[in-house]
Scaffold this motif. Structure first.
Motif, PDB file in Angstrom:
ATOM      1  N   PHE A  29       0.828  -1.206   0.000  1.00  0.00           N
ATOM      2  CA  PHE A  29       0.000   0.000   0.000  1.00  0.00           C
ATOM      3  C   PHE A  29       0.863   1.258   0.000  1.00  0.00           C
ATOM      4  O   PHE A  29       1.824   1.362   0.745  1.00  0.00           O
ATOM      5  N   ARG A  30       0.508   2.225  -0.837  1.00  0.00           N
ATOM      6  CA  ARG A  30       1.220   3.503  -0.905  1.00  0.00           C
ATOM      7  C   ARG A  30       0.431   4.549  -0.145  1.00  0.00           C
ATOM      8  O   ARG A  30      -0.544   5.091  -0.646  1.00  0.00           O
ATOM      9  N   GLY A  31       0.887   4.851   1.046  1.00  0.00           N
ATOM     10  CA  GLY A  31       0.220   5.846   1.872  1.00  0.00           C
ATOM     11  C   GLY A  31       0.990   7.153   1.887  1.00  0.00           C
ATOM     12  O   GLY A  31       1.760   7.461   0.984  1.00  0.00           O
ATOM     13  N   LYS A  32       0.812   7.896   2.926  1.00  0.00           N
ATOM     14  CA  LYS A  32       1.406   9.216   3.101  1.00  0.00           C
ATOM     15  C   LYS A  32       2.939   9.158   3.095  1.00  0.00           C
ATOM     16  O   LYS A  32       3.538   8.371   3.821  1.00  0.00           O
ATOM     17  N   VAL A  76      -0.022  12.618  -5.170  1.00  0.00           N
ATOM     18  CA  VAL A  76      -0.820  11.560  -5.794  1.00  0.00           C
ATOM     19  C   VAL A  76      -0.343  10.176  -5.355  1.00  0.00           C
ATOM     20  O   VAL A  76      -0.778   9.167  -5.904  1.00  0.00           O
ATOM     21  N   PHE A  77       0.567  10.121  -4.389  1.00  0.00           N
ATOM     22  CA  PHE A  77       1.057   8.872  -3.786  1.00  0.00           C
ATOM     23  C   PHE A  77       1.650   7.913  -4.820  1.00  0.00           C
ATOM     24  O   PHE A  77       1.449   6.708  -4.741  1.00  0.00           O
ATOM     25  N   ILE A  90      12.942   9.604   2.270  1.00  0.00           N
ATOM     26  CA  ILE A  90      11.497   9.647   2.085  1.00  0.00           C
ATOM     27  C   ILE A  90      10.985   8.216   1.967  1.00  0.00           C
ATOM     28  O   ILE A  90      11.489   7.435   1.158  1.00  0.00           O
ATOM     29  N   GLN A  91      10.001   7.900   2.772  1.00  0.00           N
ATOM     30  CA  GLN A  91       9.383   6.576   2.754  1.00  0.00           C
ATOM     31  C   GLN A  91       7.868   6.738   2.702  1.00  0.00           C
ATOM     32  O   GLN A  91       7.314   7.612   3.372  1.00  0.00           O
ATOM     33  N   LEU A  92       7.206   5.905   1.913  1.00  0.00           N
ATOM     34  CA  LEU A  92       5.749   5.895   1.909  1.00  0.00           C
ATOM     35  C   LEU A  92       5.289   5.041   3.090  1.00  0.00           C
ATOM     36  O   LEU A  92       5.756   3.918   3.271  1.00  0.00           O
ATOM     37  N   THR A  93       4.394   5.592   3.881  1.00  0.00           N
ATOM     38  CA  THR A  93       3.909   4.892   5.066  1.00  0.00           C
ATOM     39  C   THR A  93       2.598   4.177   4.749  1.00  0.00           C
ATOM     40  O   THR A  93       2.071   4.289   3.646  1.00  0.00           O
ATOM     41  N   GLN A  94       2.037   3.510   5.722  1.00  0.00           N
ATOM     42  CA  GLN A  94       0.746   2.831   5.578  1.00  0.00           C
ATOM     43  C   GLN A  94      -0.401   3.766   5.966  1.00  0.00           C
ATOM     44  O   GLN A  94      -1.562   3.391   5.864  1.00  0.00           O
ATOM     45  N   GLU A  95      -0.068   4.983   6.382  1.00  0.00           N
ATOM     46  CA  GLU A  95      -1.082   5.942   6.830  1.00  0.00           C
ATOM     47  C   GLU A  95      -1.850   6.520   5.639  1.00  0.00           C
ATOM     48  O   GLU A  95      -1.263   6.930   4.645  1.00  0.00           O
ATOM     49  N   PHE A  96      -3.174   6.539   5.737  1.00  0.00           N
ATOM     50  CA  PHE A  96      -3.990   7.056   4.638  1.00  0.00           C
ATOM     51  C   PHE A  96      -5.023   8.075   5.103  1.00  0.00           C
ATOM     52  O   PHE A  96      -5.680   8.691   4.287  1.00  0.00           O
ATOM     53  N   GLU A  97      -5.185   8.267   6.380  1.00  0.00           N
ATOM     54  CA  GLU A  97      -6.160   9.243   6.884  1.00  0.00           C
ATOM     55  C   GLU A  97      -5.510  10.615   6.914  1.00  0.00           C
ATOM     56  O   GLU A  97      -4.624  10.873   7.723  1.00  0.00           O
ATOM     57  N   LEU A  98      -5.928  11.479   6.025  1.00  0.00           N
ATOM     58  CA  LEU A  98      -5.291  12.784   5.885  1.00  0.00           C
ATOM     59  C   LEU A  98      -6.259  13.939   6.121  1.00  0.00           C
ATOM     60  O   LEU A  98      -5.998  15.056   5.677  1.00  0.00           O
ATOM     61  N   ALA A  99      -7.350  13.709   6.799  1.00  0.00           N
ATOM     62  CA  ALA A  99      -8.319  14.777   7.047  1.00  0.00           C
ATOM     63  C   ALA A  99      -7.727  15.789   8.024  1.00  0.00           C
ATOM     64  O   ALA A  99      -7.169  15.435   9.055  1.00  0.00           O
TER      65      ALA A  99
END
Length: 179
Positions: A29-32, A76-77, A90-99
């Protein structure tokens, strides 16, 4: 009727408990994106690779700083920043909640000091990038004496002037200076 309840009980729950329980994401998964500022050398490779323009770097020579910024509202991840980063900062995390409550909260920032030129004293490149280049040369087996160290701590303009001055000398004097 009881037969229907038995079938439902065997089937289990059709939906997840999200947002009341964490939502499981797949391993790829590509997150934040997240920046580790300690590892970053401020080379700006990520800003060149970002197709959405979410990553920017501004150099302020007067203050001797380079400012890095990531606008999560534009990201755009795609993961290009992670791919091109030479230090894996820079690493893509599993976090996806960006509100967030404010657009300003979507921007991550980091600041880096610039190295001053050994000749003219003006800032020219991120200090961490210059030291990283010297470390790579040292690891490759090159002995860094004061002359080579001075070359890497010199801005391009001063290097150009030094080369022009050296090339303007007669050939016999150039050979004397090398010795």
């Amino acid at each position: 009727m009881f037969k229907l309840f038995k079938i439902i009980a065997k089937a289990g729950e059709p939906t997840t408990k999200y947002p009341f329980a964490p939502f499981p994401v797949s391993p790829g998964f590509r997150g934040k994106p997240e920046l580790n500022a300690r590892q970053c050398i401020a080379c700006a490779a990520c800003t060149q690779a970002c197709p959405a323009g979410a990553l920017t770097m501004q150099t302020d020579s007067r203050a001797g700083r380079r400012e890095w910024a990531l606008n999560m509202g534009r990201c755009v991840f795609c993961g290009r920043c992670e791919e091109v980063c030479p230090t894996r900062a820079i690493q893509l995390t599993q976090e996806f909640e960006l509100a967030v409550a404010s657009k300003a909260d979507l921007i991550q920032r980091a600041s880096f000091r610039l190295e001053n030129c050994a000749c003219c004293g003006r800032p020219f490149a991120p200090r961490k990038e210059v030291h990283h280049a010297m470390d790579l040369l040292r690891q490759s087996g090159l002995a860094l004496d004061d002359t080579l160290r001075g070359l890497y701590a010199t801005c391009p303009e001063c290097k150009r002037k030094r080369t022009i001055e050296r090339d303007a000398l007669p050939l016999s004097r150039r050979e004397e200076e090398r010795a």
